[in-house]
Write an enzyme that holds these catalytic residues in place. Structure first.
Site, PDB file in Angstrom:
ATOM      1  CB  THR A  15      74.387 -93.226 -55.779  1.00  0.00           C
ATOM      2  OG1 THR A  15      73.486 -92.870 -54.587  1.00  0.00           O
ATOM      3  CG2 THR A  15      73.291 -92.068 -56.528  1.00  0.00           C
ATOM      4  CG  ASP A  60      72.326 -94.442 -48.950  1.00  0.00           C
ATOM      5  OD1 ASP A  60      73.333 -94.576 -47.951  1.00  0.00           O
ATOM      6  OD2 ASP A  60      71.282 -93.814 -48.445  1.00  0.00           O
ATOM      7  CB  SER A  61      77.528 -96.674 -49.566  1.00  0.00           C
ATOM      8  OG  SER A  61      77.938 -95.211 -49.250  1.00  0.00           O
ATOM      9  CB  THR A  94      79.275 -91.464 -53.072  1.00  0.00           C
ATOM     10  OG1 THR A  94      78.476 -90.924 -52.677  1.00  0.00           O
ATOM     11  CG2 THR A  94      79.432 -91.688 -54.618  1.00  0.00           C
ATOM     12  CG  ASP A  95      76.658 -90.667 -47.937  1.00  0.00           C
ATOM     13  OD1 ASP A  95      76.737 -89.831 -49.052  1.00  0.00           O
ATOM     14  OD2 ASP A  95      75.406 -90.746 -48.218  1.00  0.00           O
ATOM     15  CD  GLN A 266      90.512 -80.166 -36.463  1.00  0.00           C
ATOM     16  OE1 GLN A 266      90.502 -79.043 -36.669  1.00  0.00           O
ATOM     17  NE2 GLN A 266      90.659 -80.263 -35.012  1.00  0.00           N
ATOM     18  CB  CYS A 267      95.565 -78.593 -42.006  1.00  0.00           C
ATOM     19  SG  CYS A 267      95.436 -77.824 -40.774  1.00  0.00           S
TER      20      CYS A 267
END
Length: 330
Positions: A15, A60-61, A94-95, A266-267
């Site tokens: 971006t 694009d990342s 940033t993705d 996952q937390c």
């Protein structure tokens, strides 16, 4: 830490350098022209002596792959060993910024110079863009001195490359170090097989979160696709469906075939401690190795660096539970 004297700025797209098109924002080459113009408009700004290189075509990342990671790694090593740079600033979308920062943290072990990744939530030419704040903030940090290793600079903060994650899609302070507990065993010395000079190759990896209703057949289909390493995002402290004997057998079968099974929590504040619950012990006994407090990005990047170096499943498991760069030890 010493101040940067000779900096390489690598531009991969994202971006920060995108421009508008009929289809929406798209990557654009020639970001150095905009950077030089911005510096010319701020003659009072002091920056290290810098060189510039673009990785073409800029992407694009969201399209980032393991082969791009390897190309980024090669470009960074060349900047240090061939161009004589003592630091590298990588401009990245940033993705997948946190994924690349984590992967490079393991691919560049032993390089001995600071590598800082940054990007922007809005293009450099857009009103209210954070591009120049992030880029110049990273430059200022390097000018003052940054420790060797991989870092992520965003929103005024210098973050650990193997601990950071993207937490927002609209805020300009989109990245942070995830507050996960870490208890890993630190390595006393880096082995040669994990050095940045080791040749790496793409690896068939997968990430799967556990969820209520996950079927053994679904897991079998994934693991039967040639997956060499699986990051399994478990509940809480590393628990899962311990009463599903078929699902546990699928895991055991995969481990017997040589698939590496890495468990993380996952937390956002979690870490794996199999011994707390019987359900966790069941996953451990089925062949999973605990990833302590590693993030998804760190777990995936570490698996890639280890298996991509040609290590066996047993060798990979040995190094997964040992801290290599701060990913699983405070």
């Amino acid at each position: 830490m010493s101040a940067t004297d000779r900096l390489m700025i690598l531009y991969s797209g994202g971006t920060i350098g995108m421009q508008a098109s009929a289809q929406g924002l798209v990557p654009a080459a020639g970001f150095d022209v905009r950077l030089r113009a911005r510096l010319a408009s701020e003659p009072q700004r002091e920056v290290p002596a810098w060189h510039y290189r673009e990785l073409l075509p800029p992407i694009d990342s969201a399209n980032m792959t393991q082969r791009h990671w390897l190309a980024l790694c090669d470009a960074i090593v060349a900047a240090v060993e061939e161009d004589g740079c003592d630091a590298v600033l990588l401009l990245h979308g940033t993705d997948t910024l946190a994924y690349s920062a984590a992967a490079l943290s393991f691919l560049l072990l032993g390089l001995g110079v600071p590598v800082v990744l940054t990007g922007a939530m809005r293009p450099a030419d857009a009103p209210g863009s954070d591009a120049w704040d992030n880029l110049f903030g990273a430059l200022d940090a390097l000018a003052q001195g940054v420790a060797p290793g991989v870092h992520l600079y965003f929103g005024g903060r210098l973050l650990h490359g193997a601990r950071a994650g993207k937490l927002g899609s609209a805020t300009l302070e989109a990245f942070a170090e995830l507050p996960r507990q870490r208890h890993g065993e630190r390595v006393a010395a880096l082995p040669a097989e994990l050095d940045y000079r080791r040749i790496r190759r793409p690896v068939n990896l997968a990430v799967l979160p556990l969820f209520p209703g996950l079927q053994a057949a679904q897991l079998r289909a994934l693991l039967g696709s040639g997956v060499q390493g699986l990051v399994l995002e478990c509940y809480g402290s590393g628990t899962g469906p311990s009463d599903d004997t078929e699902l546990l057998e699928v895991l055991r079968e995969a481990r017997r075939r040589g698939t590496v099974l890495l468990a993380i929590s996952q937390c956002p504040h979690g870490h794996v401690a199999f011994g707390v619950y019987a359900a966790g012990n069941a996953l451990r006994d089925a062949g999973l190795v605990g990833g302590d407090g590693m993030t998804r990005e760190a777990a995936l990047g570490k698996l890639f660096a280890l298996l991509g170096a040609g290590l066996s499943a047993d060798e990979t498991e040995y190094w997964l539970v040992r801290d290599l760069c701060g990913e699983c030890a405070d």
